[in-house]
Design a protein around this motif. Sequence first.
Motif, PDB file in Angstrom:
ATOM      1  N   THR A  89     -18.042   8.758  48.601  1.00  0.00           N
ATOM      2  CA  THR A  89     -18.657   7.511  49.036  1.00  0.00           C
ATOM      3  C   THR A  89     -19.016   7.593  50.517  1.00  0.00           C
ATOM      4  O   THR A  89     -20.105   7.160  50.937  1.00  0.00           O
ATOM      5  CB  THR A  89     -17.699   6.329  48.804  1.00  0.00           C
ATOM      6  N   ILE A  90     -18.125   8.189  51.312  1.00  0.00           N
ATOM      7  CA  ILE A  90     -18.377   8.312  52.749  1.00  0.00           C
ATOM      8  C   ILE A  90     -19.008   9.654  53.098  1.00  0.00           C
ATOM      9  O   ILE A  90     -19.952   9.717  53.893  1.00  0.00           O
ATOM     10  CB  ILE A  90     -17.080   8.118  53.548  1.00  0.00           C
ATOM     11  N   TYR A  91     -18.505  10.747  52.524  1.00  0.00           N
ATOM     12  CA  TYR A  91     -18.973  12.073  52.943  1.00  0.00           C
ATOM     13  C   TYR A  91     -20.480  12.234  52.744  1.00  0.00           C
ATOM     14  O   TYR A  91     -21.163  12.817  53.589  1.00  0.00           O
ATOM     15  CB  TYR A  91     -18.230  13.153  52.159  1.00  0.00           C
ATOM     16  N   THR A  92     -21.003  11.717  51.641  1.00  0.00           N
ATOM     17  CA  THR A  92     -22.433  11.844  51.373  1.00  0.00           C
ATOM     18  C   THR A  92     -23.269  11.180  52.459  1.00  0.00           C
ATOM     19  O   THR A  92     -24.367  11.649  52.779  1.00  0.00           O
ATOM     20  CB  THR A  92     -22.771  11.217  50.008  1.00  0.00           C
ATOM     21  N   TYR A  93     -22.763  10.124  53.039  1.00  0.00           N
ATOM     22  CA  TYR A  93     -23.520   9.346  54.024  1.00  0.00           C
ATOM     23  C   TYR A  93     -22.781   9.270  55.358  1.00  0.00           C
ATOM     24  O   TYR A  93     -22.916   8.292  56.100  1.00  0.00           O
ATOM     25  CB  TYR A  93     -23.787   7.934  53.475  1.00  0.00           C
ATOM     26  N   LEU A  94     -22.014  10.300  55.664  1.00  0.00           N
ATOM     27  CA  LEU A  94     -21.217  10.283  56.885  1.00  0.00           C
ATOM     28  C   LEU A  94     -22.108  10.219  58.119  1.00  0.00           C
ATOM     29  O   LEU A  94     -21.772   9.547  59.105  1.00  0.00           O
ATOM     30  CB  LEU A  94     -20.322  11.519  56.946  1.00  0.00           C
ATOM     31  N   LEU A 140     -17.785  14.227  38.179  1.00  0.00           N
ATOM     32  CA  LEU A 140     -18.033  12.834  37.820  1.00  0.00           C
ATOM     33  C   LEU A 140     -17.675  11.921  38.985  1.00  0.00           C
ATOM     34  O   LEU A 140     -18.401  10.959  39.291  1.00  0.00           O
ATOM     35  CB  LEU A 140     -17.212  12.462  36.583  1.00  0.00           C
ATOM     36  N   GLY A 141     -16.576  12.227  39.673  1.00  0.00           N
ATOM     37  CA  GLY A 141     -16.180  11.444  40.828  1.00  0.00           C
ATOM     38  C   GLY A 141     -17.174  11.537  41.964  1.00  0.00           C
ATOM     39  O   GLY A 141     -17.490  10.535  42.615  1.00  0.00           O
ATOM     40  N   SER A 142     -17.695  12.750  42.207  1.00  0.00           N
ATOM     41  CA  SER A 142     -18.665  12.909  43.292  1.00  0.00           C
ATOM     42  C   SER A 142     -19.949  12.143  42.995  1.00  0.00           C
ATOM     43  O   SER A 142     -20.533  11.508  43.891  1.00  0.00           O
ATOM     44  CB  SER A 142     -18.978  14.391  43.517  1.00  0.00           C
ATOM     45  N   ALA A 143     -20.384  12.162  41.735  1.00  0.00           N
ATOM     46  CA  ALA A 143     -21.577  11.402  41.363  1.00  0.00           C
ATOM     47  C   ALA A 143     -21.328   9.902  41.505  1.00  0.00           C
ATOM     48  O   ALA A 143     -22.191   9.158  41.989  1.00  0.00           O
ATOM     49  CB  ALA A 143     -21.987  11.740  39.937  1.00  0.00           C
ATOM     50  N   THR A 144     -20.140   9.461  41.107  1.00  0.00           N
ATOM     51  CA  THR A 144     -19.805   8.038  41.211  1.00  0.00           C
ATOM     52  C   THR A 144     -19.762   7.584  42.662  1.00  0.00           C
ATOM     53  O   THR A 144     -20.324   6.537  43.025  1.00  0.00           O
ATOM     54  CB  THR A 144     -18.452   7.771  40.538  1.00  0.00           C
ATOM     55  N   GLY A 145     -19.104   8.371  43.505  1.00  0.00           N
ATOM     56  CA  GLY A 145     -19.003   8.009  44.909  1.00  0.00           C
ATOM     57  C   GLY A 145     -20.354   8.006  45.604  1.00  0.00           C
ATOM     58  O   GLY A 145     -20.662   7.088  46.377  1.00  0.00           O
ATOM     59  N   ALA A 146     -21.178   9.034  45.332  1.00  0.00           N
ATOM     60  CA  ALA A 146     -22.501   9.085  45.951  1.00  0.00           C
ATOM     61  C   ALA A 146     -23.360   7.912  45.508  1.00  0.00           C
ATOM     62  O   ALA A 146     -24.107   7.337  46.315  1.00  0.00           O
ATOM     63  CB  ALA A 146     -23.185  10.405  45.598  1.00  0.00           C
ATOM     64  N   ALA A 147     -23.265   7.549  44.224  1.00  0.00           N
ATOM     65  CA  ALA A 147     -24.045   6.411  43.728  1.00  0.00           C
ATOM     66  C   ALA A 147     -23.578   5.110  44.363  1.00  0.00           C
ATOM     67  O   ALA A 147     -24.388   4.260  44.755  1.00  0.00           O
ATOM     68  CB  ALA A 147     -23.934   6.334  42.206  1.00  0.00           C
ATOM     69  N   ALA A 160     -14.671   3.031  49.832  1.00  0.00           N
ATOM     70  CA  ALA A 160     -13.828   4.212  49.647  1.00  0.00           C
ATOM     71  C   ALA A 160     -12.362   3.825  49.507  1.00  0.00           C
ATOM     72  O   ALA A 160     -11.626   4.388  48.682  1.00  0.00           O
ATOM     73  CB  ALA A 160     -14.015   5.179  50.818  1.00  0.00           C
ATOM     74  N   ALA A 161     -11.928   2.851  50.304  1.00  0.00           N
ATOM     75  CA  ALA A 161     -10.542   2.393  50.212  1.00  0.00           C
ATOM     76  C   ALA A 161     -10.258   1.795  48.835  1.00  0.00           C
ATOM     77  O   ALA A 161      -9.163   1.979  48.276  1.00  0.00           O
ATOM     78  CB  ALA A 161     -10.256   1.369  51.310  1.00  0.00           C
ATOM     79  N   GLY A 162     -11.241   1.088  48.279  1.00  0.00           N
ATOM     80  CA  GLY A 162     -11.065   0.541  46.934  1.00  0.00           C
ATOM     81  C   GLY A 162     -10.880   1.622  45.897  1.00  0.00           C
ATOM     82  O   GLY A 162     -10.006   1.526  45.014  1.00  0.00           O
ATOM     83  N   PHE A 163     -11.681   2.676  45.995  1.00  0.00           N
ATOM     84  CA  PHE A 163     -11.509   3.804  45.079  1.00  0.00           C
ATOM     85  C   PHE A 163     -10.143   4.463  45.274  1.00  0.00           C
ATOM     86  O   PHE A 163      -9.472   4.834  44.304  1.00  0.00           O
ATOM     87  CB  PHE A 163     -12.617   4.839  45.300  1.00  0.00           C
TER      88      PHE A 163
END
Length: 409
Positions: free
Chosen positions: A220-225, A343-350, A368-371
């Motif tokens: 969630t964060i790394y993709t858009y850091l 699957l997690g990386s796709a979910t976080g990036a989305a 990210a904290a929610g995940f």
Amino acid sequence: MFGTPTSLIWLTLGAFAIGTEGFMIAGLLPALARDLNVGLAPAGHLVTAFSLAYAIGAPIIAVLTARLERRRLLAVAMSGFAFANLLAALAPDYATLLTARLLLALSAASFMPAASGYAAALGGPERRGRALSMVTNGLSLAIVAGVPLGVLVGEGFGWRANFFVVAGLAALSLLGILAGLPRQPAGTTASPGGRLALAKRRDVLLVLATSVLTVAATFTIYTYLGVFLADVAGVGPQGLALVLLVFGLASAAGTRLGGDAADRWGARPTVIVGGGLALLAYLVLSLGPGLGPTSAMPVLLPAILLWGLASWGLMTAQQARLVALAPALAPVSLSLNSSAIYLGSATGAAAGALIVADGVAEHLGWVAAGFALSALLPLLADEGTRWVEVDAFGEDGGGRGRRSALRNG
């Protein structure tokens, strides 16, 4: 007997090549789009196609290759990976490059679970976590060195040069596998019913759920850091490169520490501690926007360090948990974990894309904290329950399927 560190270096190198190719592609997308005369969205589908092919292919390939001798499987997978990189480097059009990315995904999906299973068997129960960490270290080292170098190579020599370089790394890994790794038999082969039962086991599903949610938090964060740090702290490209280096170094250290901690204190306690520390890091990142650009980085940088350390150490322990639940089916369970990671990386990036599209990148830390908080729930659900394997999955020498059951310990 645990093999020498040298014998596992070739698996580390293979994982490094796979991680470099996988992580560097995002930074090459604008150049790819211009050179192939496609938009950024179709170029982005190269990442989506890779993730989906890996997630779907990993467990299927593990089933199809279950009876193959392990060194041979590793060599075939790395050969395919080297060839696919050459195909990508020479791709004349978008369709060819997309085909190459699909082949890269299937080759990686064949190699990584097999490499982890090989290392776990070579390490034995006493040093399983440390052996697994050597393979995972290849991925974290790719973040430290492979990704920054890939950006520099792409800027200086064009995006195709990156695929040539990774093909060379894959070829070197292949030579080392053939010359430096001892042969390893396939081990116990699971019956189709045993494989299905493994995928349905409650304890296995709980571990996989933790993997999905943990990786979703990270990506969630790394993709858009870059967007996050630019908005919150005014960090430019050079500062971002330094932050990524810090994150990568922390990830490499966390991978090793996670393996050692799993061996010393147990995999589940290591995951709980790692998950709690990652949650703390995301909460600190969420507070950054309120500090202002001048004061944010002294607070955010330690949080990013803790984030890399905890999240990657946690994932090494996750692998050890799966292997311990069904040692005879380590390649199958580890392939399921690989699918869970993608699957997690796709979910976080989305999820991150939705936040960024709304123009509120500063809220990425809260998502990210929610995940991360959700990732701890499967661990709490499993508290107080000790799953004991009554019989091993697989077939006996006479070909008769043996039943496996679980009971509360």
